[in-house]
Design a protein around this motif. Structure first.
Motif, PDB file in Angstrom:
ATOM      1  N   TYR A 182       1.043  -1.230  -0.209  1.00  0.00           N
ATOM      2  CA  TYR A 182      -0.350  -0.029  -0.333  1.00  0.00           C
ATOM      3  C   TYR A 182       1.081   1.610  -0.179  1.00  0.00           C
ATOM      4  O   TYR A 182       1.934   0.959   0.620  1.00  0.00           O
ATOM      5  CB  TYR A 182      -0.341   0.081   1.331  1.00  0.00           C
ATOM      6  N   LEU A 212       3.541   7.135   3.127  1.00  0.00           N
ATOM      7  CA  LEU A 212       4.008   5.678   3.555  1.00  0.00           C
ATOM      8  C   LEU A 212       3.642   4.899   2.912  1.00  0.00           C
ATOM      9  O   LEU A 212       2.649   4.009   2.050  1.00  0.00           O
ATOM     10  CB  LEU A 212       2.857   6.228   4.855  1.00  0.00           C
ATOM     11  N   ALA A 226      -1.453  -4.172   9.074  1.00  0.00           N
ATOM     12  CA  ALA A 226      -0.459  -3.890   7.877  1.00  0.00           C
ATOM     13  C   ALA A 226       0.993  -3.083   9.033  1.00  0.00           C
ATOM     14  O   ALA A 226       0.897  -2.512   9.604  1.00  0.00           O
ATOM     15  CB  ALA A 226      -1.113  -2.390   6.477  1.00  0.00           C
ATOM     16  N   PHE A 227       1.972  -3.706   8.294  1.00  0.00           N
ATOM     17  CA  PHE A 227       3.225  -3.015   8.626  1.00  0.00           C
ATOM     18  C   PHE A 227       3.880  -1.551   7.669  1.00  0.00           C
ATOM     19  O   PHE A 227       3.695  -1.909   6.803  1.00  0.00           O
ATOM     20  CB  PHE A 227       4.341  -3.838   8.626  1.00  0.00           C
ATOM     21  N   PHE A 228       4.458  -0.434   8.124  1.00  0.00           N
ATOM     22  CA  PHE A 228       4.443   0.750   8.283  1.00  0.00           C
ATOM     23  C   PHE A 228       5.604   0.745   7.799  1.00  0.00           C
ATOM     24  O   PHE A 228       7.004   0.389   9.268  1.00  0.00           O
ATOM     25  CB  PHE A 228       3.568   1.621   8.480  1.00  0.00           C
ATOM     26  N   GLY A 229       6.736   1.681   6.461  1.00  0.00           N
ATOM     27  CA  GLY A 229       7.783   1.731   6.768  1.00  0.00           C
ATOM     28  C   GLY A 229       8.084   3.172   7.731  1.00  0.00           C
ATOM     29  O   GLY A 229       6.700   4.176   7.998  1.00  0.00           O
ATOM     30  N   GLN A 230       8.599   3.944   7.353  1.00  0.00           N
ATOM     31  CA  GLN A 230       9.073   5.214   8.549  1.00  0.00           C
ATOM     32  C   GLN A 230       8.147   6.249   7.138  1.00  0.00           C
ATOM     33  O   GLN A 230       8.350   7.364   8.426  1.00  0.00           O
ATOM     34  CB  GLN A 230      10.597   5.176   8.816  1.00  0.00           C
TER      35      GLN A 230
END
Lengths: 114, 113
Positions: free
Chosen positions: A33, A91, A103-107
């Motif tokens: 995403y 993001l 969901a796992f997010f980046g910085q």
């Protein structure tokens, strides 16, 4: 620990210029995403990929934004030309499968258009 | 049209006390709810979730309560710690055709030492 990688962390660009962001999801995560978060608001989905295919890009401003995930792994989001209103945090997130909500997010990439 | 609403932009609590963050939703198709925590200059991190078949889920100091009839959920943090100071986002998921997270606008929690 596995994480979503994004680059650059910060980007300043002049309006009407082109800008690109890169995302490498967690290994094995099929769903990717791109979200945009304006200060004081929650993240809003721009585009969703399942492997290399676009599942949902209904909220992507297609006149200036494009996204690709050619090999179904990493992804690039491009803006051309950038406008002042594009200033936001971009993001990237990934999840193992489309049926999984977590969901796992980046910085994120903080974009400032001047 | 905000489908997920967090009406309190900010909340301050004393260390050791309970923090209660609230979230309301309008879409009856939502059947899974999540809370994310976000520190400045970082992406959101998943905290806790709850399915619509439950009314409570607990994980350590964090408990999420769901009231389906009122379309309301809340996150309780007990006891609150200074490291809990962050923006908390409520998110909702519909497992039907529109499989995407819809986020609220967030609540800035400040835990005072």
């Amino acid at each position: 620990e596995a994480e979503v990688a994004q680059s650059p962390r910060y980007k300043i660009t002049e309006k009407s210029q082109a800008v690109a962001f890169w995302c490498d999801p967690i290994s094995g995560h099929a769903t990717l995403y791109w979200y945009r978060q304006i200060l004081g608001q929650g993240p809003e989905l721009l585009v969703q990929f399942q492997d290399e295919s676009v599942v949902d890009d209904s909220q992507l401003p297609k006149d200036r934004f494009s996204a690709e995930r050619l090999k179904g792994v990493d992804s690039t989001l491009k803006i051309q030309p950038a406008e002042l209103g594009d200033s936001a945090m971009y993001l990237c997130a990934s999840s193992l499968a489309p049926g999984m909500a977590e969901a796992f997010f980046g910085q994120g990439t903080r974009l400032t258009v001047v | 049209d905000q489908q997920v609403k967090q009406n309190s932009p900010s909340l301050s609590v004393q260390e050791g006390r309970i923090s209660i963050l609230n979230c309301d939703y309008t879409n009856s198709m939502f059947d899974y709810f999540l809370w994310y925590k976000k520190y400045p200059a970082e992406g959101p991190t998943f905290l806790i979730s709850i399915s619509s078949i439950k009314d409570k889920n607990e994980d350590g100091r964090f408990t999420v309560f769901l009231n389906k009839s009122a379309k309301h959920l809340s996150l309780h943090i007990v006891p609150s710690q200074p490291g809990d100071s962050a923006v908390y986002f409520c998110a909702a998921w519909a497992s039907g055709s529109a499989r995407q997270l819809t986020f609220g606008s967030g609540t800035q929690l400040t835990v005072l030492p």
